[in-house]
Design a protein around this motif. Structure first.
Motif, short mmCIF file in Angstrom:
data_model
loop_
_atom_site.label_atom_id
_atom_site.label_comp_id
_atom_site.label_asym_id
_atom_site.label_seq_id
_atom_site.Cartn_x
_atom_site.Cartn_y
_atom_site.Cartn_z
N MET A 44 83.30 30.47 -81.10
CA MET A 44 83.40 29.56 -82.24
C MET A 44 84.81 28.97 -82.29
N PRO A 45 84.94 27.64 -82.37
CA PRO A 45 86.27 27.04 -82.43
C PRO A 45 87.07 27.54 -83.64
N GLY A 46 88.33 27.86 -83.40
CA GLY A 46 89.20 28.33 -84.48
C GLY A 46 89.13 29.82 -84.71
N MET A 47 88.34 30.51 -83.88
CA MET A 47 88.19 31.95 -84.08
C MET A 47 88.60 32.72 -82.82
N GLU A 48 89.36 33.76 -83.06
CA GLU A 48 89.78 34.69 -82.01
C GLU A 48 89.01 35.98 -82.25
N VAL A 49 88.56 36.63 -81.20
CA VAL A 49 87.81 37.88 -81.34
C VAL A 49 88.64 39.04 -80.79
N VAL A 50 88.75 40.10 -81.59
CA VAL A 50 89.37 41.34 -81.16
C VAL A 50 88.31 42.42 -81.26
N VAL A 51 88.11 43.13 -80.17
CA VAL A 51 87.09 44.17 -80.11
C VAL A 51 87.76 45.52 -80.35
N GLY A 52 87.15 46.32 -81.22
CA GLY A 52 87.71 47.64 -81.49
C GLY A 52 86.91 48.37 -82.55
N ASP A 53 87.52 49.43 -83.04
CA ASP A 53 86.89 50.30 -84.02
C ASP A 53 87.89 50.57 -85.14
N VAL A 54 87.51 50.31 -86.37
CA VAL A 54 88.44 50.50 -87.49
C VAL A 54 88.85 51.96 -87.68
N ARG A 55 88.16 52.86 -87.01
CA ARG A 55 88.52 54.28 -87.12
C ARG A 55 89.64 54.67 -86.15
N HIS A 56 90.06 53.74 -85.29
CA HIS A 56 91.10 54.03 -84.30
C HIS A 56 92.36 53.21 -84.61
N TYR A 57 93.45 53.93 -84.81
CA TYR A 57 94.70 53.30 -85.20
C TYR A 57 95.13 52.20 -84.23
N ALA A 58 95.08 52.48 -82.93
CA ALA A 58 95.53 51.51 -81.92
C ALA A 58 94.72 50.22 -82.00
N ASP A 59 93.42 50.32 -82.23
CA ASP A 59 92.57 49.13 -82.35
C ASP A 59 92.97 48.32 -83.59
N CYS A 60 93.23 49.01 -84.68
CA CYS A 60 93.63 48.32 -85.91
C CYS A 60 95.00 47.66 -85.75
N ALA A 61 95.91 48.36 -85.08
CA ALA A 61 97.23 47.79 -84.85
C ALA A 61 97.12 46.52 -84.01
N GLU A 62 96.28 46.52 -82.99
CA GLU A 62 96.10 45.34 -82.16
C GLU A 62 95.47 44.21 -82.97
N ALA A 63 94.50 44.51 -83.79
CA ALA A 63 93.85 43.49 -84.62
C ALA A 63 94.84 42.88 -85.61
N MET A 64 95.76 43.67 -86.11
CA MET A 64 96.72 43.21 -87.12
C MET A 64 97.92 42.50 -86.52
N ARG A 65 98.12 42.60 -85.21
CA ARG A 65 99.29 42.00 -84.57
C ARG A 65 99.37 40.49 -84.90
N GLY A 66 100.45 40.09 -85.54
CA GLY A 66 100.67 38.69 -85.89
C GLY A 66 100.02 38.23 -87.18
N ILE A 67 99.28 39.09 -87.83
CA ILE A 67 98.65 38.75 -89.11
C ILE A 67 99.66 39.04 -90.23
N THR A 68 99.91 38.06 -91.07
CA THR A 68 100.85 38.26 -92.16
C THR A 68 100.12 38.35 -93.47
#
Length: 68
Positions: A44-68
């Protein structure tokens, strides 16, 4: 310029509607989804996808990278 919004569960009922509304407004979206859902939401234009699991800290940290 709009800030990028992180939407967890972007492949679910509520999340998909939130993503749709944000994209229609021109807001960039980062969708945080489980591996099985990535093909459902990618491309979808304008959307970036990050694959992971909210139960894993590293996945959440990657998803949050650059989000303010």
């Amino acid at each position: 310029m709009n800030s990028k919004i992180l939407v967890t569960g972007a492949d679910g009922f509520l999340g998909s509607h939130i993503v749709s509304r944000l994209l229609k407004k021109g807001t960039p979206v980062r969708a945080f989804v489980v591996p099985d859902a990535a093909p459902l939401v990618s491309g979808m234009p304008g959307m970036e996808v990050v694959v992971g699991d909210v139960r894993h800290y590293a996945d959440c940290a990657e998803a949050m990278r650059g989000i303010t």
